[in-house]
Design a protein around this motif. Structure first.
Motif, PDB file in Angstrom:
ATOM      1  N   SER A   1       2.006 -13.257 -14.056  1.00  0.00           N
ATOM      2  CA  SER A   1       0.813 -12.964 -13.273  1.00  0.00           C
ATOM      3  C   SER A   1       1.113 -11.959 -12.161  1.00  0.00           C
ATOM      4  O   SER A   1       0.309 -11.060 -11.879  1.00  0.00           O
ATOM      5  N   GLN A   2       2.269 -12.081 -11.552  1.00  0.00           N
ATOM      6  CA  GLN A   2       2.646 -11.157 -10.477  1.00  0.00           C
ATOM      7  C   GLN A   2       2.861  -9.744 -11.024  1.00  0.00           C
ATOM      8  O   GLN A   2       2.507  -8.751 -10.373  1.00  0.00           O
ATOM      9  N   LYS A   3       3.416  -9.658 -12.218  1.00  0.00           N
ATOM     10  CA  LYS A   3       3.603  -8.333 -12.823  1.00  0.00           C
ATOM     11  C   LYS A   3       2.268  -7.653 -13.086  1.00  0.00           C
ATOM     12  O   LYS A   3       2.103  -6.450 -12.867  1.00  0.00           O
ATOM     13  N   VAL A   4       1.304  -8.422 -13.544  1.00  0.00           N
ATOM     14  CA  VAL A   4      -0.023  -7.845 -13.803  1.00  0.00           C
ATOM     15  C   VAL A   4      -0.683  -7.434 -12.497  1.00  0.00           C
ATOM     16  O   VAL A   4      -1.384  -6.418 -12.435  1.00  0.00           O
ATOM     17  N   MET A   5      -0.464  -8.195 -11.406  1.00  0.00           N
ATOM     18  CA  MET A   5      -1.020  -7.829 -10.111  1.00  0.00           C
ATOM     19  C   MET A   5      -0.457  -6.497  -9.626  1.00  0.00           C
ATOM     20  O   MET A   5      -1.161  -5.712  -8.972  1.00  0.00           O
ATOM     21  N   ASP A   6       0.798  -6.216  -9.942  1.00  0.00           N
ATOM     22  CA  ASP A   6       1.372  -4.916  -9.594  1.00  0.00           C
ATOM     23  C   ASP A   6       0.630  -3.794 -10.325  1.00  0.00           C
ATOM     24  O   ASP A   6       0.372  -2.724  -9.747  1.00  0.00           O
ATOM     25  N   GLU A   7       0.266  -4.047 -11.574  1.00  0.00           N
ATOM     26  CA  GLU A   7      -0.515  -3.058 -12.319  1.00  0.00           C
ATOM     27  C   GLU A   7      -1.903  -2.896 -11.705  1.00  0.00           C
ATOM     28  O   GLU A   7      -2.464  -1.787 -11.697  1.00  0.00           O
ATOM     29  N   VAL A   8      -2.466  -3.990 -11.193  1.00  0.00           N
ATOM     30  CA  VAL A   8      -3.780  -3.915 -10.540  1.00  0.00           C
ATOM     31  C   VAL A   8      -3.712  -3.017  -9.317  1.00  0.00           C
ATOM     32  O   VAL A   8      -4.609  -2.183  -9.081  1.00  0.00           O
ATOM     33  N   GLU A   9      -2.660  -3.157  -8.521  1.00  0.00           N
ATOM     34  CA  GLU A   9      -2.519  -2.322  -7.320  1.00  0.00           C
ATOM     35  C   GLU A   9      -2.411  -0.842  -7.679  1.00  0.00           C
ATOM     36  O   GLU A   9      -2.974   0.014  -6.995  1.00  0.00           O
ATOM     37  N   LYS A  10      -1.696  -0.546  -8.747  1.00  0.00           N
ATOM     38  CA  LYS A  10      -1.586   0.852  -9.185  1.00  0.00           C
ATOM     39  C   LYS A  10      -2.951   1.382  -9.634  1.00  0.00           C
ATOM     40  O   LYS A  10      -3.314   2.523  -9.325  1.00  0.00           O
ATOM     41  N   ALA A  11      -3.702   0.550 -10.343  1.00  0.00           N
ATOM     42  CA  ALA A  11      -5.022   0.979 -10.795  1.00  0.00           C
ATOM     43  C   ALA A  11      -5.971   1.148  -9.617  1.00  0.00           C
ATOM     44  O   ALA A  11      -6.807   2.068  -9.612  1.00  0.00           O
ATOM     45  N   ARG A  12      -5.847   0.319  -8.591  1.00  0.00           N
ATOM     46  CA  ARG A  12      -6.683   0.465  -7.400  1.00  0.00           C
ATOM     47  C   ARG A  12      -6.387   1.781  -6.683  1.00  0.00           C
ATOM     48  O   ARG A  12      -7.311   2.449  -6.178  1.00  0.00           O
ATOM     49  N   ALA A  13      -5.109   2.156  -6.616  1.00  0.00           N
ATOM     50  CA  ALA A  13      -4.751   3.432  -5.973  1.00  0.00           C
ATOM     51  C   ALA A  13      -5.355   4.603  -6.738  1.00  0.00           C
ATOM     52  O   ALA A  13      -5.888   5.562  -6.143  1.00  0.00           O
ATOM     53  N   LYS A  14      -5.305   4.541  -8.050  1.00  0.00           N
ATOM     54  CA  LYS A  14      -5.913   5.593  -8.871  1.00  0.00           C
ATOM     55  C   LYS A  14      -7.429   5.630  -8.678  1.00  0.00           C
ATOM     56  O   LYS A  14      -8.043   6.711  -8.648  1.00  0.00           O
ATOM     57  N   LYS A  15      -8.038   4.442  -8.529  1.00  0.00           N
ATOM     58  CA  LYS A  15      -9.481   4.390  -8.342  1.00  0.00           C
ATOM     59  C   LYS A  15      -9.878   5.035  -7.016  1.00  0.00           C
ATOM     60  O   LYS A  15     -10.881   5.775  -6.944  1.00  0.00           O
ATOM     61  N   ARG A  16      -9.093   4.781  -5.944  1.00  0.00           N
ATOM     62  CA  ARG A  16      -9.418   5.391  -4.646  1.00  0.00           C
ATOM     63  C   ARG A  16      -9.349   6.909  -4.733  1.00  0.00           C
ATOM     64  O   ARG A  16     -10.196   7.617  -4.161  1.00  0.00           O
ATOM     65  N   GLU A  17      -8.371   7.418  -5.436  1.00  0.00           N
ATOM     66  CA  GLU A  17      -8.267   8.875  -5.603  1.00  0.00           C
ATOM     67  C   GLU A  17      -9.443   9.411  -6.414  1.00  0.00           C
ATOM     68  O   GLU A  17     -10.015  10.463  -6.068  1.00  0.00           O
ATOM     69  N   ALA A  18      -9.813   8.712  -7.476  1.00  0.00           N
ATOM     70  CA  ALA A  18     -10.932   9.160  -8.300  1.00  0.00           C
ATOM     71  C   ALA A  18     -12.237   9.110  -7.528  1.00  0.00           C
ATOM     72  O   ALA A  18     -13.104  10.000  -7.664  1.00  0.00           O
ATOM     73  N   GLU A  19     -12.438   8.077  -6.696  1.00  0.00           N
ATOM     74  CA  GLU A  19     -13.657   7.995  -5.886  1.00  0.00           C
ATOM     75  C   GLU A  19     -13.711   9.127  -4.861  1.00  0.00           C
ATOM     76  O   GLU A  19     -14.791   9.671  -4.593  1.00  0.00           O
ATOM     77  N   GLU A  20     -12.554   9.495  -4.308  1.00  0.00           N
ATOM     78  CA  GLU A  20     -12.530  10.591  -3.339  1.00  0.00           C
ATOM     79  C   GLU A  20     -12.916  11.910  -4.001  1.00  0.00           C
ATOM     80  O   GLU A  20     -13.684  12.702  -3.444  1.00  0.00           O
ATOM     81  N   VAL A  21     -12.387  12.123  -5.194  1.00  0.00           N
ATOM     82  CA  VAL A  21     -12.749  13.351  -5.933  1.00  0.00           C
ATOM     83  C   VAL A  21     -14.231  13.349  -6.268  1.00  0.00           C
ATOM     84  O   VAL A  21     -14.926  14.370  -6.137  1.00  0.00           O
ATOM     85  N   TYR A  22     -14.754  12.207  -6.692  1.00  0.00           N
ATOM     86  CA  TYR A  22     -16.165  12.098  -7.037  1.00  0.00           C
ATOM     87  C   TYR A  22     -17.052  12.285  -5.809  1.00  0.00           C
ATOM     88  O   TYR A  22     -18.086  12.971  -5.861  1.00  0.00           O
ATOM     89  N   ARG A  23     -16.637  11.715  -4.648  1.00  0.00           N
ATOM     90  CA  ARG A  23     -17.416  11.831  -3.414  1.00  0.00           C
ATOM     91  C   ARG A  23     -17.503  13.288  -2.952  1.00  0.00           C
ATOM     92  O   ARG A  23     -18.551  13.734  -2.483  1.00  0.00           O
ATOM     93  N   ASN A  24     -16.418  14.027  -3.084  1.00  0.00           N
ATOM     94  CA  ASN A  24     -16.396  15.411  -2.623  1.00  0.00           C
ATOM     95  C   ASN A  24     -17.155  16.356  -3.535  1.00  0.00           C
ATOM     96  O   ASN A  24     -17.397  17.513  -3.163  1.00  0.00           O
ATOM     97  N   SER A  25     -17.517  15.887  -4.716  1.00  0.00           N
ATOM     98  CA  SER A  25     -18.190  16.768  -5.677  1.00  0.00           C
ATOM     99  C   SER A  25     -19.707  16.695  -5.594  1.00  0.00           C
ATOM    100  O   SER A  25     -20.389  17.397  -6.348  1.00  0.00           O
TER     101      SER A  25
END
Length: 346
Positions: free
Chosen positions: A152-176
């Motif tokens: 479960s902890q290993k999967v949570m690490d993957e969740v954190e990585k996906a959240r970081a990618k989501k924040r970057e994608a939202e920033e790109v989307y917001r600026n467009s």
């Protein structure tokens, strides 16, 4: 359901309708048309989606765990091909779901503000990351319930990585796009269960959706449909091979029969004779191995082709029989005139 009812259902599922000698329960068999074949294969949508917001209510056909047990016992000795009925049932259900998905997509396209293709691609990227996060969180909850803390902890690490990618994608989307348009709730339709998903849904909402009974139920139904398609295809291929084998065996037997027919007999049959009347003609065999019925179509084919391989083989067989008869005549004193005369004088 009470504890007693649960125990009764478990016994039915294990032992079938005859578990307590009650003959009244055996009045309907699992092969009856009134029985749900999808239920017998444990994939009826009415059972899978029970208790969700898309609860379909009771199935119009009979559902009985004891009948399912009877079917599982009987299917070990005989194949009933109920997979075809279940596959048709699930295909119809999934087709209705896909139609609802397309209607929802058209409705969203008409109501939501139109954006350029470039901005739509950036929004789609955010939706994809939302879906990934939701699935991972649902998996974390499942692993936690099973007591698998390390995984479960290993999967949570993957969740954190996906959240970081989501924040970057939202920033790109917001600026467009303008801030006013970004604040609007952008929706999309889930391809699996046709539910609405928001672009700005939080993690809890995503985990509830992708780990919920409705979404998982549709996944189960779609996977079962693919499994049934594979099973039906394998069974049809097996049946086709068996039919081809039986056909080749019949043709081989008919060719063996034709080999024993003398070409002279075939030549005497009129070529314009009705194929149905061939069986009534004089096709006396040249030796005893030719006894038995003949397929008129094969005899007709031998007549049409003339002295071909079949006729040649038959002629060879005739010559072989004639040679055997000559040898037998030489070895038999009764077949030699000179030996008969000598025996008479003696």
């Amino acid at each position: 359901m009470s504890a007693q009812a649960q125990m009764r259902a478990m016994l039915d599922q294990l032992m079938g309708t005859s578990r307590d000698g009650d003959t009244t329960r055996q009045r309907i068999k699992f092969s009856d048309d009134r029985v749900c074949k999808s239920h017998l294969l444990n994939c009826c949508p009415h059972d899978v989606l029970s208790g969700t917001r898309m609860d379909l209510g009771e199935c119009l056909k009979v559902h009985d765990l004891a009948l399912r047990a009877d079917y599982e016992i009987a299917s070990k000795e005989q194949d009933f091909f109920f997979e075809l009925d279940a596959m048709d049932h699930l295909q119809s259900f999934i087709a209705d779901c896909d139609r609802r998905t397309e209607v929802s997509k058209k409705r969203l396209a008409e109501t939501q503000e139109e954006i350029s293709a470039e901005v739509a691609a950036k929004a789609e990227r955010v939706h994809e990351l939302n879906e990934e996060i939701g699935k991972l969180l649902a998996k974390v909850e499942q692993l936690g319930a099973e007591g698998n803390v390390e995984e479960s902890q290993k999967v949570m690490d993957e969740v954190e990585k996906a959240r970081a990618k989501k924040r970057e994608a939202e920033e790109v989307y917001r600026n467009s796009m303008p801030a006013s348009s970004f604040q609007q709730q952008k929706l999309r339709v889930c391809e699996v269960c046709s539910a609405y998903l928001g672009l700005h849904d939080n993690d809890r909402r995503l985990a509830d959706h992708f780990g919920g009974k409705l979404h998982l139920g549709f996944i189960e139904i779609r996977e079962k449909l693919e499994e049934l398609k594979r099973v039906v295809a394998e069974k049809q291929e097996k049946r086709n091979q068996e039919r081809l084998k039986r056909r080749e065996e019949r043709e081989r037997e008919e060719r063996e029969k034709l080999r024993s027919i003398c070409p002279d007999h075939i030549a005497r049959i009129p070529k314009d004779l009705d194929p149905e009347s061939i069986a009534d003609t004089d096709l006396a065999p040249c030796h005893e191995n030719a006894r038995g019925g003949l397929d008129p179509s094969l005899v007709r084919n031998a007549i049409a082709t003339g002295p071909g391989p079949v006729a040649e083989a038959a002629a060879a067989a005739t010559r072989e029989v004639g040679t055997v008869q000559e040898i037998g005549a030489e070895s038999d004193p009764r077949g030699d005139p000179q030996k008969k005369d000598s025996e008479t004088k003696t």
